[in-house]
Design an enzyme around this catalytic site. Sequence first.
Site, PDB file in Angstrom:
ATOM      1  N   SER A 133      71.191  36.111  34.498  1.00  0.00           N
ATOM      2  CA  SER A 133      71.093  35.469  35.804  1.00  0.00           C
ATOM      3  C   SER A 133      71.935  34.204  35.834  1.00  0.00           C
ATOM      4  O   SER A 133      72.035  33.481  34.832  1.00  0.00           O
ATOM      5  CB  SER A 133      69.635  35.111  36.111  1.00  0.00           C
ATOM      6  OG  SER A 133      69.549  34.297  37.264  1.00  0.00           O
ATOM      7  N   TYR A 188      62.123  30.887  33.603  1.00  0.00           N
ATOM      8  CA  TYR A 188      63.008  32.049  33.668  1.00  0.00           C
ATOM      9  C   TYR A 188      64.459  31.623  33.423  1.00  0.00           C
ATOM     10  O   TYR A 188      65.194  32.281  32.676  1.00  0.00           O
ATOM     11  CB  TYR A 188      62.866  32.714  35.040  1.00  0.00           C
ATOM     12  CG  TYR A 188      63.718  33.936  35.247  1.00  0.00           C
ATOM     13  CD1 TYR A 188      63.304  35.187  34.791  1.00  0.00           C
ATOM     14  CD2 TYR A 188      64.935  33.857  35.917  1.00  0.00           C
ATOM     15  CE1 TYR A 188      64.079  36.315  34.993  1.00  0.00           C
ATOM     16  CE2 TYR A 188      65.722  34.979  36.119  1.00  0.00           C
ATOM     17  CZ  TYR A 188      65.294  36.210  35.663  1.00  0.00           C
ATOM     18  OH  TYR A 188      66.072  37.333  35.857  1.00  0.00           O
TER      19      TYR A 188
END
Length: 269
Positions: A133, A188
């Site tokens: 990501s 995350y």
Amino acid sequence: MVTGANKGIGFAMVKRLAEAGLNVILTARDVERGKKAVESLRTQGLEVQFFCLDVSDPSSIQIFVSWFQNNFEALDILVNNAAVSFNDIYENSVEQAETVMKTNFYGVKLLTEALLPMFRRSPSMCRILNISSRLGSLNKVRNPNIREILEKDDLTEEQIGDVVTLFLQSVKNGTWKTQGWPKVWTDYAISKLALNAYSRVLAKRFQGSNISVNCFCPGFTQTSMTSGKGTHSADEAAQIGVRLMLLPPQELPTAKFYIGFGPFVKSKL
């Protein structure tokens, strides 16, 4: 093999790889959901194998690797897709930070290292694609000391682990909001930051060999992790990921971070 593949991007990648004629192993931590995913592919005429694998559990990894050794001669492609987040889109809790790290970073690393000896030794390029990501990009880190460590040309796996440990310590003592960590989906983001860094170290370790290591950020995709919100479907993201994985050996890069769709934003890890 594709981890976390009973739904979403992982499932869509398995489908496309099977359609391309590859022998694919679909893994998922939930047996029933994994079997259901495989059955849905078989109704479409796609023969896919399933094995239960929880990347956050070292014993599960050990069992999987033993099964793989007993049933296959070699591995050509590894897609590390399995990941978790416990936040809604506009939330930023770190209550499950240890679980996020255990799954998104440590689990990926442990599985990859266990499978490395099984990659095919041939002129044909073997491929590792880590689904990552842009939240884990270095420019999201506001702490200059952390950035300096992760930008080192001679970065080590131990130093990456130290950064993760430092973050988890700041979570425990309640200082994580003031330590310059990424602001969005912090746990995350750190897990993907560590994954990107590990991918760079791994690519450097195998530079000049027949193993390519890259990361791919599929962008804001409609999956359960985003509560179905996003700018594109999981199948559209998988189409790009599979295209990257199946590039001819002479065109396949290593140590690259691909973001989004075409034209790609491609940078060094």
